[in-house]
Structure formats: structure tokens, C-alpha cells
Design an enzyme around this catalytic site. Sequence first.
Site, PDB file in Angstrom:
ATOM      1  N   SER A 157      13.993  44.653  25.180  1.00 47.29           N
ATOM      2  CA  SER A 157      13.825  44.214  26.567  1.00 47.29           C
ATOM      3  C   SER A 157      12.671  44.990  27.227  1.00 47.29           C
ATOM      4  O   SER A 157      12.470  46.166  26.921  1.00 47.29           O
ATOM      5  CB  SER A 157      15.136  44.477  27.318  1.00 47.29           C
ATOM      6  OG  SER A 157      15.295  43.579  28.380  1.00 47.29           O
ATOM      7  N   TYR A 162      10.956  41.235  42.509  1.00 45.20           N
ATOM      8  CA  TYR A 162       9.505  41.427  42.579  1.00 45.20           C
ATOM      9  C   TYR A 162       8.863  40.154  43.149  1.00 45.20           C
ATOM     10  O   TYR A 162       9.570  39.214  43.536  1.00 45.20           O
ATOM     11  CB  TYR A 162       8.955  41.854  41.209  1.00 45.20           C
ATOM     12  CG  TYR A 162       9.532  43.196  40.796  1.00 45.20           C
ATOM     13  CD1 TYR A 162       9.226  44.348  41.537  1.00 45.20           C
ATOM     14  CD2 TYR A 162      10.435  43.310  39.745  1.00 45.20           C
ATOM     15  CE1 TYR A 162       9.782  45.583  41.207  1.00 45.20           C
ATOM     16  CE2 TYR A 162      11.000  44.541  39.415  1.00 45.20           C
ATOM     17  CZ  TYR A 162      10.673  45.673  40.148  1.00 45.20           C
ATOM     18  OH  TYR A 162      11.228  46.885  39.843  1.00 45.20           O
ATOM     19  N   ARG A 210      11.242  35.241  32.920  1.00 49.70           N
ATOM     20  CA  ARG A 210      12.463  35.999  33.237  1.00 49.70           C
ATOM     21  C   ARG A 210      12.860  35.704  34.674  1.00 49.70           C
ATOM     22  O   ARG A 210      12.066  35.866  35.594  1.00 49.70           O
ATOM     23  CB  ARG A 210      12.264  37.503  33.034  1.00 49.70           C
ATOM     24  CG  ARG A 210      13.518  38.287  33.364  1.00 49.70           C
ATOM     25  CD  ARG A 210      13.471  39.733  32.952  1.00 49.70           C
ATOM     26  NE  ARG A 210      14.165  39.931  31.687  1.00 49.70           N
ATOM     27  CZ  ARG A 210      14.704  41.094  31.289  1.00 49.70           C
ATOM     28  NH1 ARG A 210      14.590  42.174  32.035  1.00 49.70           N
ATOM     29  NH2 ARG A 210      15.332  41.196  30.137  1.00 49.70           N
ATOM     30  N   GLY A 232      18.116  46.758  26.032  1.00 54.68           N
ATOM     31  CA  GLY A 232      17.328  47.684  26.846  1.00 54.68           C
ATOM     32  C   GLY A 232      17.731  49.123  26.579  1.00 54.68           C
ATOM     33  O   GLY A 232      17.287  49.763  25.622  1.00 54.68           O
TER      34      GLY A 232
HETATM   35  C1  LIG Z   1      13.928  52.288  32.431  1.00 58.42           C
HETATM   36  C2  LIG Z   1      14.034  50.795  32.633  1.00 58.42           C
HETATM   37  C3  LIG Z   1      12.898  50.064  32.909  1.00 58.42           C
HETATM   38  C4  LIG Z   1      12.983  48.669  33.077  1.00 58.42           C
HETATM   39  N1  LIG Z   1      11.832  47.951  33.281  1.00 58.42           N
HETATM   40  C5  LIG Z   1      11.891  46.603  33.294  1.00 58.42           C
HETATM   41  C6  LIG Z   1      10.714  45.832  33.293  1.00 58.42           C
HETATM   42  O1  LIG Z   1       9.594  46.353  33.195  1.00 58.42           O
HETATM   43  N2  LIG Z   1      10.845  44.476  33.369  1.00 58.42           N
HETATM   44  C7  LIG Z   1      12.070  43.872  33.409  1.00 58.42           C
HETATM   45  O2  LIG Z   1      12.141  42.650  33.502  1.00 58.42           O
HETATM   46  N3  LIG Z   1      13.196  44.585  33.344  1.00 58.42           N
HETATM   47  C8  LIG Z   1      13.142  45.926  33.259  1.00 58.42           C
HETATM   48  N4  LIG Z   1      14.283  46.633  33.109  1.00 58.42           N
HETATM   49  C9  LIG Z   1      15.557  45.912  32.884  1.00 58.42           C
HETATM   50  C10 LIG Z   1      15.812  45.767  31.378  1.00 58.42           C
HETATM   51  O3  LIG Z   1      14.830  44.973  30.747  1.00 58.42           O
HETATM   52  C11 LIG Z   1      17.193  45.137  31.130  1.00 58.42           C
HETATM   53  O4  LIG Z   1      17.192  43.834  31.646  1.00 58.42           O
HETATM   54  C12 LIG Z   1      18.329  45.948  31.775  1.00 58.42           C
HETATM   55  O5  LIG Z   1      18.176  47.321  31.496  1.00 58.42           O
HETATM   56  C13 LIG Z   1      19.685  45.471  31.284  1.00 58.42           C
HETATM   57  O6  LIG Z   1      19.760  45.565  29.878  1.00 58.42           O
HETATM   58  P1  LIG Z   1      20.490  46.815  29.129  1.00 58.42           P
HETATM   59  O7  LIG Z   1      21.883  46.882  29.675  1.00 58.42           O
HETATM   60  O8  LIG Z   1      20.427  46.465  27.676  1.00 58.42           O
HETATM   61  O9  LIG Z   1      19.709  48.058  29.459  1.00 58.42           O
HETATM   62  C14 LIG Z   1      14.233  48.023  32.972  1.00 58.42           C
HETATM   63  C15 LIG Z   1      15.372  48.779  32.716  1.00 58.42           C
HETATM   64  C16 LIG Z   1      15.297  50.140  32.523  1.00 58.42           C
HETATM   65  C17 LIG Z   1      16.549  50.911  32.192  1.00 58.42           C
END
Ligand SMILES: Cc1cc2nc3c(=O)[nH]c(=O)nc-3n(C[C@H](O)[C@H](O)[C@H](O)COP(=O)(O)O)c2cc1C
Length: 364
Positions: free
Chosen positions: A27, A187, A235, A332
Site C-alpha cells: 500500500s 486530500y 483510490r 500497509g
Molecule cells: C505511515 C503511513 C503513510 C501512509 N501514506 C499513504 C499514502 O501516501 N497514500 C495513501 O493513499 N495512503 C497512505 N496511507 C494509508 C495506507 O496506504 C493504508 O491504506 C492504511 O495504512 C491502512 O492499511 P493497513 O492497516 O494495512 O496499514 C499511509 C499509512 C501509513 C501508516
Amino acid sequence: MQSNIPNRLFEPLTLRSVTLRNRLMMSPMCQYSAEDGFATDWHLVHLGSRAVGGMGLICVEATAVSPEGRISAEDLGIWSDDHVEGLRRITSFIRQQGAASAIQLAHSGRKGSKNRPWEGDVQLQSHDPKGWTIIAPSALPWSEQDPVPVEMTVADIQRVVHSFKEGARRALDAGFDILEIHAAHGYLIHEFLSPITNHRNDIYGGSFENRTRFLMEITKAVRKVWPEHLPLSVRLSVTDAMEWKSVESWTLDQSVKIARLLKQEGVDVLDCSSGGLTPEQRIVGGAGYQTAYASQIKILAEIPTIAVGLITDGSQADHIIRTGQADLVAIGRELMRDPYFAFHAAETVHMVTPWPVQYLRAKP
Ligand SMILES: Cc1cc2nc3c(=O)[nH]c(=O)nc-3n(C[C@H](O)[C@H](O)[C@H](O)COP(=O)(O)O)c2cc1C
């Protein structure tokens, strides 16, 4: 003809001309580690190690299409041709490991001009040495304490649409296989979609058609330069998570509607997230808490989807694919804890996935 044999996590997925070796996607995750938008060694190692670790698709973090579209001053950028070379080094390494690469094109809108999470994670005023003037569909701040964005003119809107198009052209040059438009998490694009943040009374605000116009224009502009043979993803925050309050907000039914329209414009897959638009949102997080959004969009809009959100083990991920709830599973935070998530997931679901030859002597 559709096959009745269920897909599994470690089976390939073909989108247009791109075949992913499995259904696991890294992700996009901002690293706040770029210099003037340029990728650093951190990006190469952070992304490259997950490609070494067997993921099918590596998605680069939100990458700003213009300097004011960054969240922090250390975000990745793609607003100049000079940014291409550093990104190409990353796509080339990812490809050598047998994975495919994606990049998420983004504009932060009213959520820009922040310092880094480990520096306080707060929005900076435009006069701060590391801050800048933020823009949005309407002059509505994230909260009372935060800077008020400048309402975009139609000329600003056209400029940002053009920046996304230019970003897509550069992403192609940098060797990415898949492009993702970031229309989620409060955003800029999401701010246009939601009536909570979009109070405009011109052709970019009001009705569903007007609020979605910005995203549709970006998608069309991007599709003009992103070639026919390469897949395009969007997304979405499928909901603002504001159903608890009696206000007009962005909801699942509107996401289904926009998904159908995006599909007609050549979008191949919908990455289904939620929230991020307002501090008032109510989200109950738990294992796979957003997967239902991916399955609903998949069924109702008849488009491939990506499930994301607290998917943390192999059997959970495999179950999502086998039950047809989504076509890809994005990981993620678990992938930050475990760069070899894919190898461990394969063991859990008793499937075989190739290891890098350099590591074969360590294979169980
Ligand atoms: C440190 C961090 C940075 C993230 N940056 C983005 C990003 O650049 N673009 C985005 O769409 N989501 C971003 N997210 C959200 C993740 O892509 C993901 O959707 C979210 O963490 C849920 O998934 P997970 O439970 O597997 O972490 C970010 C999440 C984290 C923790």
C-alpha cells in the site's frame, strides 16, 4: 466466460498488459524522506526490500504533482522532469525482483503544509519557513486551529488537472507499470467530491456531477498520456464516515456511481479506502474493516477492486481473494513490521512463491 474456480492469493492477476505474480500489493505509504521531491536511498531500500520480499505490486507513496500539493516539505514529487531519474532507479530494481510498480499521484489540498509526523504532525502557517499557502475547493480549514486554504479559481483547477497529466507522463517515463490517482483521505480530489469540503457554486460544486467533475477531468487528462496497455487505478475514500451525523457527505452509493463512470473512462481498478476528510469522522477499525467497501464496489460497479485496512495475515488475505471480495489485497503497516510478509503468507496458506535466488539457502 467467467470461471467458477476461486482465485487464490498466490495466483497471478492480469490487468491490461501487466501480469502481477500474486495478489499482494504494498500500500502507498508516505515516508517524508524526500529532498525537494527527489527520491532518496531510503525510498529505494524501503520499496526495493518489499519487492525482494515477494510482493506482487509495489505502490510508491503519494507523490505530489506540484510543490504546494505536498503534505510535508519532505514528500516525494513528480512536478519536474528532473524527478524522473530517481524514480526510474526504483522501478528498475522492483522489476528486476519480479514485482510490478505503481505510483500514486497526489495533491494534498487543504491538508498540505505540515511538518513530519515525528516533528509534531501539525499544519504550518504559510509564513512558517517550512510552510506554504494551501489551496482547496472552498476556504474551509481542517479545524479552527489550522490554516484557512485559499479557494481555487477555475484557472487553479485547470493548472492542477494539467499537473496530474504531466505527472502521468513522467511516471511513464520513469517506468511505472500502474498509475494510481489519489482521490481519498481528504486530500484535494476528495475535497472536491465531498459536500462537506466543497461549498462551491460554480460548475465544480453542488450536484454530484459538478463535485465529481475535477476527478473526471483529471482521469481523462491522465488517460490521454497513460497508454492504453497500462492499468489505471483510483483510490477512493468510499465513505466520509459521517453517516452518524445528519449532514450531506460522500457515501458508498456515490462511490458506486463514480466507480461506474471511472470505468467508462478507462480506470481498471478501484482501491477502496475510507475517511480522512474531517476530524468528526467515525470509523470503527478492526481486522479487515474496509474490505466490505471493496466487495460492494466490485459487485455493484462491476470493476476489479483492492481491499485495504488492517489485513495482517496470510489466511485473512487469501480468504478475501478466494471469496471474491477483492482482486488485490493491499498491505500497509504490517509490511513495515514484516518486509517478508509475502513469504510468511505463502507458508500460512501452503502455497509456493519464488524466493530471490540469493536467499534460497535460507528458505524453510
Ligand atoms: C505511515 C503511513 C503513510 C501512509 N501514506 C499513504 C499514502 O501516501 N497514500 C495513501 O493513499 N495512503 C497512505 N496511507 C494509508 C495506507 O496506504 C493504508 O491504506 C492504511 O495504512 C491502512 O492499511 P493497513 O492497516 O494495512 O496499514 C499511509 C499509512 C501509513 C501508516
